[in-house]
Design a protein around this motif. Sequence first.
Motif, PDB file in Angstrom:
ATOM      1  N   PRO A  72       6.094  13.116   2.237  1.00 35.59           N
ATOM      2  CA  PRO A  72       7.545  13.015   2.715  1.00 35.59           C
ATOM      3  C   PRO A  72       7.474  12.120   4.137  1.00 35.59           C
ATOM      4  O   PRO A  72       8.551  11.927   4.404  1.00 35.59           O
ATOM      5  N   LEU A  73       6.592  11.865   4.632  1.00 28.78           N
ATOM      6  CA  LEU A  73       6.637  11.332   6.252  1.00 28.78           C
ATOM      7  C   LEU A  73       6.573   9.936   5.987  1.00 28.78           C
ATOM      8  O   LEU A  73       6.942   9.158   6.963  1.00 28.78           O
ATOM      9  N   VAL A  74       5.928   9.472   4.966  1.00 23.66           N
ATOM     10  CA  VAL A  74       5.617   7.771   4.894  1.00 23.66           C
ATOM     11  C   VAL A  74       6.300   7.242   3.691  1.00 23.66           C
ATOM     12  O   VAL A  74       6.085   5.795   3.710  1.00 23.66           O
ATOM     13  N   GLN A  75       6.820   7.929   2.759  1.00 25.67           N
ATOM     14  CA  GLN A  75       6.988   7.417   1.511  1.00 25.67           C
ATOM     15  C   GLN A  75       8.014   6.023   1.559  1.00 25.67           C
ATOM     16  O   GLN A  75       7.791   5.135   0.872  1.00 25.67           O
ATOM     17  N   GLU A  76       9.137   6.200   2.563  1.00 25.99           N
ATOM     18  CA  GLU A  76       9.979   5.033   2.551  1.00 25.99           C
ATOM     19  C   GLU A  76       9.304   3.735   3.238  1.00 25.99           C
ATOM     20  O   GLU A  76       9.428   2.660   2.611  1.00 25.99           O
ATOM     21  N   GLN A  77       8.428   4.043   4.220  1.00 26.15           N
ATOM     22  CA  GLN A  77       7.809   2.829   4.741  1.00 26.15           C
ATOM     23  C   GLN A  77       6.797   2.218   3.981  1.00 26.15           C
ATOM     24  O   GLN A  77       6.571   1.058   3.639  1.00 26.15           O
ATOM     25  N   ALA A  78       6.051   3.091   3.442  1.00 31.73           N
ATOM     26  CA  ALA A  78       4.825   2.767   2.483  1.00 31.73           C
ATOM     27  C   ALA A  78       5.639   2.112   1.157  1.00 31.73           C
ATOM     28  O   ALA A  78       4.851   0.962   0.745  1.00 31.73           O
ATOM     29  N   LEU A  79       6.514   2.461   0.635  1.00 29.53           N
ATOM     30  CA  LEU A  79       7.126   1.338  -0.278  1.00 29.53           C
ATOM     31  C   LEU A  79       7.270   0.076  -0.171  1.00 29.53           C
ATOM     32  O   LEU A  79       7.212  -0.695  -0.945  1.00 29.53           O
ATOM     33  N   LEU A  80       7.740  -0.275   1.303  1.00 30.29           N
ATOM     34  CA  LEU A  80       7.772  -1.584   1.681  1.00 30.29           C
ATOM     35  C   LEU A  80       6.493  -2.202   2.275  1.00 30.29           C
ATOM     36  O   LEU A  80       6.331  -3.597   2.091  1.00 30.29           O
ATOM     37  N   GLN A  81       5.782  -1.372   2.842  1.00 29.43           N
ATOM     38  CA  GLN A  81       4.697  -1.906   3.620  1.00 29.43           C
ATOM     39  C   GLN A  81       3.116  -1.759   3.168  1.00 29.43           C
ATOM     40  O   GLN A  81       2.214  -2.438   3.584  1.00 29.43           O
ATOM     41  N   PHE A  82       2.982  -0.762   2.186  1.00 30.98           N
ATOM     42  CA  PHE A  82       1.620  -0.310   1.800  1.00 30.98           C
ATOM     43  C   PHE A  82       1.338  -1.137   0.605  1.00 30.98           C
ATOM     44  O   PHE A  82       1.984  -1.252  -0.338  1.00 30.98           O
ATOM     45  N   HIS A  83      -0.021  -1.445   0.594  1.00 27.28           N
ATOM     46  CA  HIS A  83      -0.388  -2.331  -0.759  1.00 27.28           C
ATOM     47  C   HIS A  83      -1.889  -1.578  -0.898  1.00 27.28           C
ATOM     48  O   HIS A  83      -2.635  -1.594  -0.148  1.00 27.28           O
ATOM     49  N   TYR A  84      -2.095  -1.201  -2.217  1.00 26.73           N
ATOM     50  CA  TYR A  84      -3.245  -0.587  -2.686  1.00 26.73           C
ATOM     51  C   TYR A  84      -4.053  -1.693  -3.737  1.00 26.73           C
ATOM     52  O   TYR A  84      -3.374  -2.045  -4.611  1.00 26.73           O
ATOM     53  N   ILE A  85      -4.985  -1.864  -3.206  1.00 25.42           N
ATOM     54  CA  ILE A  85      -5.897  -2.706  -4.526  1.00 25.42           C
ATOM     55  C   ILE A  85      -7.381  -1.959  -4.849  1.00 25.42           C
ATOM     56  O   ILE A  85      -8.171  -2.343  -3.832  1.00 25.42           O
ATOM     57  N   PRO A  86      -7.408  -1.510  -5.857  1.00 25.35           N
ATOM     58  CA  PRO A  86      -8.551  -1.052  -6.359  1.00 25.35           C
ATOM     59  C   PRO A  86      -9.341  -2.123  -7.077  1.00 25.35           C
ATOM     60  O   PRO A  86      -8.874  -2.767  -7.804  1.00 25.35           O
ATOM     61  N   THR A  87     -10.460  -1.958  -7.070  1.00 21.24           N
ATOM     62  CA  THR A  87     -11.604  -2.771  -7.682  1.00 21.24           C
ATOM     63  C   THR A  87     -12.885  -2.045  -8.124  1.00 21.24           C
ATOM     64  O   THR A  87     -13.404  -0.984  -7.393  1.00 21.24           O
ATOM     65  N   VAL A  88     -13.287  -2.588  -9.506  1.00 22.13           N
ATOM     66  CA  VAL A  88     -14.357  -1.651 -10.305  1.00 22.13           C
ATOM     67  C   VAL A  88     -15.503  -2.795 -10.106  1.00 22.13           C
ATOM     68  O   VAL A  88     -14.992  -3.929 -10.711  1.00 22.13           O
TER      69      VAL A  88
END
Length: 271
Positions: free
Chosen positions: A177-193
Amino acid sequence: MSLHTRPPALLPAHASFATSGVRWVKHWNEHLFSFAIERPASFRFRSGEFVMLGLLDGEKPLMRAYSIASPAWSDELEFLSIKVPDGPLTSKLQLIRPDDHLYLGKKPTGTLVADALLPGKRLFMLSTGTGLAPFLSIARDPDIYERFSQVILVHSVRRVSDLAYHDELTAQLASDPLVQEQALLQFHYIPTVTREPFRTTGRIGDLAEDGTLFKSPVLGDREFNPETDRVMLCGSTAMIRDFAAMLEGRGFEEGSNAAPGHYVIERAFVG
């Protein structure tokens, strides 16, 4: 206490540690689990810090340092742990259930915090294994999106099932609830195996060399730049050593609480 004996639900009071009840436990696979405990009203911490956590071993508490995975605003303290079959603590800790109690240190600390970094534009959080934990805290902290325009979390594991929190992170923290709007534009997740087929494979150093870390067009520069980039490292000693050396070769300087810099590591966990 034998290897497979569950910890006691209640613990005797201890002068140096608080006791806190377990709220929930989630087992990701046979050697990785998360859990949360009640947060004492007086407990304060900065996102990215760690705290001592433990159980009774005979007549004395057996304590280990654990990074806090929950954000600083949360009413619970969340942790991510490996399961070591013969580990003095984790062999017992993996058996906890809701309403059991753990010992909790009273003074969280650490250098893997935003205060140890100079202002910048892009924040890279590079992790292996359970080194993901402090970055879960930081990525869910609204303040980090005020400090940086791009927040990139890279998590490297051996197997696909080791990608704890994969769904939540892939969804760019949409349920937060606190970061969902910012994260949608600013957060990038890169998982690697590294040991099984996956959409991204290879070690973090390899992903930096071939440009995978910068594949999103919105990230801009396709290499690390000390003028704009800040880096946090948490995970295996080899990854931290190699990446720190690469960063310093590019002009990055390590930061601390007393003297902020371009990159930080958690010194308490590095041998």
